[in-house]
Design an enzyme around this catalytic site. Structure first.
Site, PDB file in Angstrom:
ATOM      1  N   ASP A  96       0.836  -1.198   0.000  1.00 27.49           N
ATOM      2  CA  ASP A  96       0.000   0.000   0.000  1.00 27.49           C
ATOM      3  C   ASP A  96       0.872   1.250   0.000  1.00 27.49           C
ATOM      4  O   ASP A  96       1.728   1.416   0.883  1.00 27.49           O
ATOM      5  CB  ASP A  96      -0.892   0.018   1.245  1.00 27.49           C
ATOM      6  CG  ASP A  96      -1.924  -1.096   1.231  1.00 27.49           C
ATOM      7  OD1 ASP A  96      -2.628  -1.229   0.223  1.00 27.49           O
ATOM      8  OD2 ASP A  96      -2.018  -1.827   2.240  1.00 27.49           O
ATOM      9  N   GLY A 112      -7.340  -2.965   9.739  1.00 25.34           N
ATOM     10  CA  GLY A 112      -8.076  -3.359  10.929  1.00 25.34           C
ATOM     11  C   GLY A 112      -9.555  -3.027  10.905  1.00 25.34           C
ATOM     12  O   GLY A 112     -10.249  -3.237  11.902  1.00 25.34           O
ATOM     13  N   GLY A 118     -10.421  -6.165   5.527  1.00 23.39           N
ATOM     14  CA  GLY A 118     -11.244  -6.891   6.482  1.00 23.39           C
ATOM     15  C   GLY A 118     -11.460  -8.344   6.153  1.00 23.39           C
ATOM     16  O   GLY A 118     -12.406  -8.975   6.645  1.00 23.39           O
ATOM     17  N   ASP A 149      -9.963  -6.512  -1.106  1.00 25.37           N
ATOM     18  CA  ASP A 149      -9.023  -5.983  -0.118  1.00 25.37           C
ATOM     19  C   ASP A 149      -9.783  -5.318   1.017  1.00 25.37           C
ATOM     20  O   ASP A 149     -10.641  -4.466   0.789  1.00 25.37           O
ATOM     21  CB  ASP A 149      -8.115  -4.950  -0.810  1.00 25.37           C
ATOM     22  CG  ASP A 149      -7.093  -4.328   0.124  1.00 25.37           C
ATOM     23  OD1 ASP A 149      -6.867  -4.878   1.217  1.00 25.37           O
ATOM     24  OD2 ASP A 149      -6.514  -3.299  -0.249  1.00 25.37           O
TER      25      ASP A 149
END
Length: 222
Positions: free
Chosen positions: A34, A144, A176, A174
């Site tokens: 990221d 998170g 969770g 992407d």
């Protein structure tokens, strides 16, 4: 065969080399990196110095998620670091079609990332130019977060668009992702899942074992 791509934003940065080796042993296929600029999202994350170090330390390929306002500015560094594929967000203030073509000319598999509040159909004008779509299961910018329940239905709608398109288009989800919602996404048509804290990191039995367990749960026929 499904693709497990581990997001290094959730790795133990003090022991990153150990995590890379554990991911390799556990069956990870890609590393997900990221890049945030503090503008498109109110956060900063990995940089190209870290990407360079990862490329030196491991043979696994890399996909890059650009959460930035001006993704075209990053193209030279993506190329220099041999990033195999990269996705930028549909809502960025750029000429989307032109940048997708430029990425392909640079040897990078071009992709688009779609936020949870953006309709899947908004991708339609660009799917002919994409090799992959990064479908967000959370709002971008922070790890998170809880998986948004409407994501699975959005995977199914994107898979239907892919069938209409009649050409390969990798669908990656992407945010969770855990074993249960990950399996729901692959059942709906997802090809790749980004594994983070809920899937392979911060698990009591360690990264390698968690990676093996997650892969078996979400890609049972692999």
């Amino acid at each position: 065969m499904g693709i497990l791509t581990a997001t290094l934003a959730c790795a133990d940065w003090l022991h990153l080399g150990d995590d890379l080796r554990a991911l390799e042993r556990g069956g990870c296929d890609w590393y997900h990196l990221d890049i945030m600029d503090g503008h498109y999202v109110p956060n900063l994350c990995l940089n190209f110095d870290l990407i360079r170090a990862v490329r030196t330390a491991s043979p696994l390929p890399v996909d890059c998620h650009l959460m930035v306002e001006n993704p075209g500015d990053y193209l030279p560094q993506l190329t220099q670091n041999r990033v195999e594929r990269a996705a930028f967000h549909l809502g960025c203030p750029v000429d989307t079609a032109a940048l997708l073509r430029e990425m392909r000319r640079a040897g990078i598999a071009p992709g688009l990332a779609l936020n949870p509040d953006e309709p899947v159909e908004a991708l339609s004008p660009y799917l002919d130019l994409c090799d992959w779509v990064l479908l967000m299961g959370v709002k971008p910018g922070f790890s998170g977060q809880a998986f948004l329940p409407g994501t699975v239905e959005r995977v199914g709608r994107l898979a239907a668009l892919r069938r209409t398109l009649g050409r390969p288009l990798l669908i990656e989800v992407d945010g969770g992702i855990g074993p249960e919602n990950g399996r729901a996404c692959t059942d709906a048509g997802a090809d790749a899942l980004v594994a983070g804290a809920f899937a392979v990191f911060s698990q009591p039995d360690g990264v390698e074992a968690a990676c093996r367990r997650f892969r078996a749960a979400v890609f049972p026929d692999a």
